[in-house]
Design a protein around this motif. Sequence first.
Motif, mmCIF file in Angstrom:
data_model
loop_
_atom_site.group_PDB
_atom_site.id
_atom_site.type_symbol
_atom_site.label_atom_id
_atom_site.label_comp_id
_atom_site.label_asym_id
_atom_site.label_seq_id
_atom_site.Cartn_x
_atom_site.Cartn_y
_atom_site.Cartn_z
ATOM 1 N N VAL A 184 0.832 -1.201 0.000
ATOM 2 C CA VAL A 184 0.000 0.000 0.000
ATOM 3 C C VAL A 184 0.870 1.257 0.000
ATOM 4 N N ALA A 185 1.912 1.252 0.825
ATOM 5 C CA ALA A 185 2.809 2.414 0.880
ATOM 6 C C ALA A 185 3.457 2.667 -0.474
ATOM 7 N N SER A 186 3.899 1.608 -1.143
ATOM 8 C CA SER A 186 4.535 1.735 -2.451
ATOM 9 C C SER A 186 3.550 2.265 -3.493
ATOM 10 N N ASP A 187 2.332 1.710 -3.488
ATOM 11 C CA ASP A 187 1.315 2.157 -4.446
ATOM 12 C C ASP A 187 0.966 3.624 -4.241
ATOM 13 N N LEU A 188 0.831 4.029 -2.991
ATOM 14 C CA LEU A 188 0.442 5.410 -2.718
ATOM 15 C C LEU A 188 1.558 6.389 -3.069
ATOM 16 N N ASP A 189 2.793 5.974 -2.893
ATOM 17 C CA ASP A 189 3.914 6.836 -3.319
ATOM 18 C C ASP A 189 3.838 7.103 -4.819
ATOM 19 N N LEU A 190 3.539 6.050 -5.587
ATOM 20 C CA LEU A 190 3.412 6.204 -7.034
ATOM 21 C C LEU A 190 2.238 7.107 -7.382
ATOM 22 N N VAL A 191 1.111 6.930 -6.693
ATOM 23 C CA VAL A 191 -0.067 7.758 -6.955
ATOM 24 C C VAL A 191 0.239 9.221 -6.669
ATOM 25 N N ARG A 192 0.901 9.490 -5.552
ATOM 26 C CA ARG A 192 1.242 10.884 -5.207
ATOM 27 C C ARG A 192 2.162 11.497 -6.264
ATOM 28 N N GLU A 193 3.129 10.727 -6.715
ATOM 29 C CA GLU A 193 4.067 11.229 -7.716
ATOM 30 C C GLU A 193 3.342 11.584 -9.014
ATOM 31 N N ILE A 194 2.433 10.709 -9.450
ATOM 32 C CA ILE A 194 1.686 10.956 -10.677
ATOM 33 C C ILE A 194 0.748 12.152 -10.500
ATOM 34 N N ALA A 195 0.080 12.224 -9.352
ATOM 35 C CA ALA A 195 -0.822 13.340 -9.097
ATOM 36 C C ALA A 195 -0.071 14.666 -9.117
ATOM 37 N N ALA A 196 1.106 14.687 -8.531
ATOM 38 C CA ALA A 196 1.906 15.916 -8.518
ATOM 39 C C ALA A 196 2.288 16.330 -9.936
ATOM 40 N N SER A 197 2.600 15.345 -10.786
ATOM 41 C CA SER A 197 2.982 15.666 -12.166
ATOM 42 C C SER A 197 1.831 16.253 -12.963
ATOM 43 N N GLU A 198 0.591 16.004 -12.513
ATOM 44 C CA GLU A 198 -0.589 16.555 -13.176
ATOM 45 C C GLU A 198 -1.134 17.782 -12.443
ATOM 46 N N GLY A 199 -0.337 18.315 -11.505
ATOM 47 C CA GLY A 199 -0.716 19.572 -10.858
ATOM 48 C C GLY A 199 -1.756 19.446 -9.770
ATOM 49 N N ALA A 200 -1.822 18.311 -9.087
ATOM 50 C CA ALA A 200 -2.798 18.136 -8.004
ATOM 51 C C ALA A 200 -2.678 19.271 -6.991
#
Length: 459
Positions: free
Chosen positions: A285-301
């Motif tokens: 879960v920690a690994s998946d959420l790190d990836l989600v946060r990184e992708i969200a940041a790249s899209e300007g979350a």
Amino acid sequence: MTSEELREALAVAVGDRSRVSDGDSERDLHASDISFHRPARPDVVVYATSTGDVSAVLALADGLGIPVTPFGAGSSLEGHVIPVAGGISLDLSRMDRILDLSPADLTATVQPGVPRSALERAAAEHGLFFPVDPGADATLGGMAATNAAGTTTVRFGKMRANVLALEAVLADGRVVRTGSRAPKTSAGYDLLGLFVGSEGTLGVITELTLRLQGIPEESVVLRLSFPDLESACRAAATIVAGGAGVTRAELLDAWTIASINSYSGTDLPAGPSLFVEASGSEGAVASDLDLVREIAASEGATDVVAERDPTARARLWAARHASAYASGAAVPGKKHRPTDICVPLSELAGAVAFAREQVDRRGLVAGIVGHAGDGNVHLSLHVDPDDPEELRASDELVDALVEDALARGGTSTGEHGIGLGKIHALEREHGDLLPLMHGIKELFDPNGIMNPGKVLARP
């Protein structure tokens, strides 16, 4: 045959006069689903309590040429349970027993009238859950009949992927079984898959053996806000393509978020949002959420909030599931006309942008939500069925969405089904296959009594 004669014949067939009614209130309760489609009363309502009841009712109806429309919870969205040709509404809600729950096999066998929530409670006692979550507390038989999906499809698939075996009664009263408790099979044609999603047009499902899953060690929801819908869609597509093992990835537009806040008393940031859930071991879960946060940041979350508390997570998903009611409350006096299409993930942002442009151009009111992780776009459209111009505009909108989805390599419906509302869409999508579909219908239901007026137009 008069209505009274039909009622008496059915009472003899099921052996209980109290389970057969042609009273106005009973007929009205079985005349509609939760969509905008016009209600139509059945001539009589029969409450089945066993496979034998279903067999007897269908054999009688087939011999007399009387239409039969199966009914569960009435929560369908394309008019599936509306008896447009009158006849018999066959209510299966009293067939509500969980027949077997096998933790060792990760299976449950149920009657069709078992609500999804009842199976959830029973499975939870063994550390298990049933993974298909359409939001509404539908019956499992109805979910199988419409090949229901929902928020967890991105991880666990639709009903067809989660039904191992079933029992069904054919139009002439014959009882058949297909599938087994084994996790897979290569034996013959996939009649199991044919029944799942047949919308009551080929037979009546009377028993289901379903896959269960283990309750994960940990679940966390990330609530993400974005500057616009397109960036939220791109983020969802990248999250799935990037290999994040998410359980849910739900899209909500700003209008829907505002409606939810007003209806549910929440205080969510009023902008396009994704609700993304990851489940599994703590490390995964920690690994998946790190990836989600990184992708969200790249899209300007613009806002990223993690919900770890089970109560907070349940509250968030309850708000998501109530979005249809929330949007309806925002436009009192109109009827809900939900519609959905599904496109490849690479086309999600474009399909959503097209949907919003079409809604605004026609001056209609609609929120956009979606199971963004599998490309399923939903419009919570609200119309006045007594306003011909608004109804015509909504028809044109649905047609435009279907044409656009097909042009993008998608489908006219990802999970709502065809019912009576999208028969012409099916013809546009699968015109070359319609003769085969009519042939299947003729084989299973030669007298055309099974839920007439749904899925296929009369040849």
